[in-house]
Design a protein around this motif. Structure first.
Motif, PDB file in Angstrom:
ATOM      1  N   ASN A  32      47.774   5.810  37.678  1.00 13.66           N
ATOM      2  CA  ASN A  32      48.497   5.802  38.948  1.00 13.66           C
ATOM      3  C   ASN A  32      49.093   4.416  39.221  1.00 13.66           C
ATOM      4  N   ALA A  33      50.203   4.411  39.917  1.00 10.58           N
ATOM      5  CA  ALA A  33      50.835   3.174  40.425  1.00 10.58           C
ATOM      6  C   ALA A  33      51.228   2.172  39.339  1.00 10.58           C
ATOM      7  N   GLN A  34      51.672   2.665  38.180  1.00  9.05           N
ATOM      8  CA  GLN A  34      52.064   1.756  37.099  1.00  9.05           C
ATOM      9  C   GLN A  34      53.583   1.612  36.968  1.00  9.05           C
ATOM     10  N   GLY A  35      54.338   2.600  37.497  1.00  3.92           N
ATOM     11  CA  GLY A  35      55.800   2.517  37.407  1.00  3.92           C
ATOM     12  C   GLY A  35      56.468   3.718  36.756  1.00  3.92           C
ATOM     13  N   LYS A  36      55.722   4.819  36.602  1.00  3.86           N
ATOM     14  CA  LYS A  36      56.283   6.011  35.943  1.00  3.86           C
ATOM     15  C   LYS A  36      57.406   6.626  36.788  1.00  3.86           C
ATOM     16  N   THR A  37      57.080   6.874  38.064  1.00  9.23           N
ATOM     17  CA  THR A  37      58.097   7.485  38.933  1.00  9.23           C
ATOM     18  C   THR A  37      59.244   6.495  39.173  1.00  9.23           C
ATOM     19  N   ASN A  38      58.908   5.202  39.243  1.00  9.08           N
ATOM     20  CA  ASN A  38      59.959   4.190  39.414  1.00  9.08           C
ATOM     21  C   ASN A  38      60.978   4.278  38.280  1.00  9.08           C
ATOM     22  N   ASP A  59      64.839  -1.310  49.392  1.00 10.46           N
ATOM     23  CA  ASP A  59      63.492  -0.911  48.944  1.00 10.46           C
ATOM     24  C   ASP A  59      63.384  -0.929  47.418  1.00 10.46           C
ATOM     25  N   VAL A  61      64.770  -2.974  45.223  1.00  7.05           N
ATOM     26  CA  VAL A  61      64.749  -4.273  44.532  1.00  7.05           C
ATOM     27  C   VAL A  61      63.314  -4.749  44.440  1.00  7.05           C
TER      28      VAL A  61
END
Ligand SMILES: Nc1ncnc2c1ncn2[C@@H]1O[C@H](COP(=O)(O)OP(=O)(O)OP(=O)(O)O)[C@@H](O)[C@H]1O
Ligand SMILES: [Mg+2]
Length: 366
Positions: A32-38, A59, A61
């Motif tokens: 979780n929260a590693q940057g996959k969806t980003n 948001d 940047v």
């Protein structure tokens, strides 16, 4: 359409990413929260100019930075196209296609279809989400439809304002009603035709990714009665006019337009049971994926170009059989896809690319 090179700088927590994705499935694996969806969001923003998570460009940047850049090279009909989106807090967004300043309606632009966990609501949420699903497809394949939809929304807003403020006389009422019907009919006919086509597609796709033999039925549900088995422009127009006549008093009383395409729905049935109220979580999720996969096929068939498929957390809630069958379907299709997952146990074929996502960095698995 196939991405060959992706470079991302300072987009959310992705400070510096460079990857060469595989032609078929690309799996983004990470906690979780590693940057996959980003990562998916960056591709989506490059294609559409807007995010599916926020309306504020600032948001996107990376914290403490002023600019982001997303740069890709892709194959389109045998040609290589380069597309770059640069954002600066002082100057806003600039899109360049093949080094020329461009817009998000350029014919060579990237085309993507996105699945997010929220798409579950197409199946179980309120009717406006199902209408938007249909409209989104139709607007992508027909500029004419987009124009009718735009006109209809404007006229509806005006009409509702008249009804609300009671500043309505017979003449104005008749005029707005004519314009409303004129723009409503092509919307309804477009949606009915699409639903008929989608039903066949979804029925076979659902069987393919679930391995079962359920019967999927899709029905466009009008907000008014029509006395014909088969809707035509004429019959829809006459029935809508009659419904508006009949509803005149209650519309005046309630200050809003009660019938028309803005009140229609799409009913989805699994083995004759309404999926919104009767399907299990896994069934609803499978249906949502299949609806999106059908959106891919529709765009491909009409535009002649296979879009890129972005799938966020699609595997969650699907059992092992459904996961495997979905991946098989994706790898047998000629579209490139990017899937995020927190679990590495999903089986992928040899042609797949696997990228581990850790703290905003992507590492390709050997
Ligand atoms: N503008 C930003 N600058 C820096 N970091 C950001 C920015 N916006 C979001 N983040 C961080 O990016 C991190 C990763 O977000 P992302 O949504 O990509 O996670 P994920 O890998 O998809 O996780 P999950 O499996 O939980 O969905 C979050 O911890 C979030 O705080
Ligand atoms: Mg995520």
């Amino acid at each position: 359409m196939r991405l060959e090179l992706i470079q991302i700088n300072n987009f959310r927590n992705l400070e510096q990413v460079t990857i060469r994705p595989a032609a078929g499935i690309n799996l983004l694996v990470g906690k979780n929260a590693q940057g996959k969806t980003n990562f998916l969001e960056a591709l989506y923003v490059l294609a559409h100019g807007t995010s599916f998570r926020t309306v504020r460009d600032s948001d996107l940047v990376c914290d403490q930075k002023d600019t982001y850049e997303i740069k890709v090279v892709y194959q389109k009909e045998g040609r290589l196209v380069q597309s770059t989106l640069h954002y600066a807090s002082t100057k806003g967004k600039v899109l360049r296609i093949n080094n020329k300043r461009s817009t998000f309606s350029h014919p060579d632009r990237l085309r993507m279809v996105l699945f997010t966990p929220d798409d579950l609501y197409i199946v179980k949420g309120s009717p406006h989400l199902r209408r938007s699903f249909l409209d989104l497809i139709l607007c992508q394949v027909s500029n004419e439809y987009a124009q009718y939809l735009n006109n209809y929304s404007k006229i509806l807003k005006k009409r509702n304002l008249f009804l609300k403020t009671k500043h309505v006389n017979q003449e104005v009422e008749f005029l707005t009603r004519d314009m409303l019907i004129e723009n409503a009919v092509p919307l309804i006919m477009g949606r009915i035709n699409l639903v008929e086509w989608l039903e066949k597609e979804i029925h076979s796709l659902y069987r393919k990714i679930t391995g079962g033999n359920s019967k999927i039925k899709l029905r466009y549900a009008l907000s008014f009665t029509i006395n014909k088995d088969r809707a035509s422009r004429e019959s829809v127009s006459a029935a809508l006019r009659q419904a508006l006549d009949e509803k005149q008093e209650s519309e005046m009383r309630r200050g809003t337009t009660l019938v028309g395409p803005h009140r229609d729905d799409l009913n989805i049935y699994i083995d004759d049971r309404n999926a919104r109220t009767h399907a299990s979580q896994g069934e609803q999720r499978s249906l949502a994926v299949v609806l999106k996969a059908a959106e891919m096929t529709t765009i491909k068939n009409i535009r002649g170009i296979a879009p890129i498929f972005l799938l966020d957390e699609v595997m969650a809630e699907l059992d092992q059989t459904r996961r495997t069958l979905l991946l098989e379907h994706l790898s047998s299709s000629d579209s490139q896809s990017f899937l995020t997952t927190v679990e590495r146990d999903v089986i992928v074929t040899k042609q797949a690319g696997v990228f581990n996502v850790t703290n905003g960095k992507l590492f390709e698995e050997a």
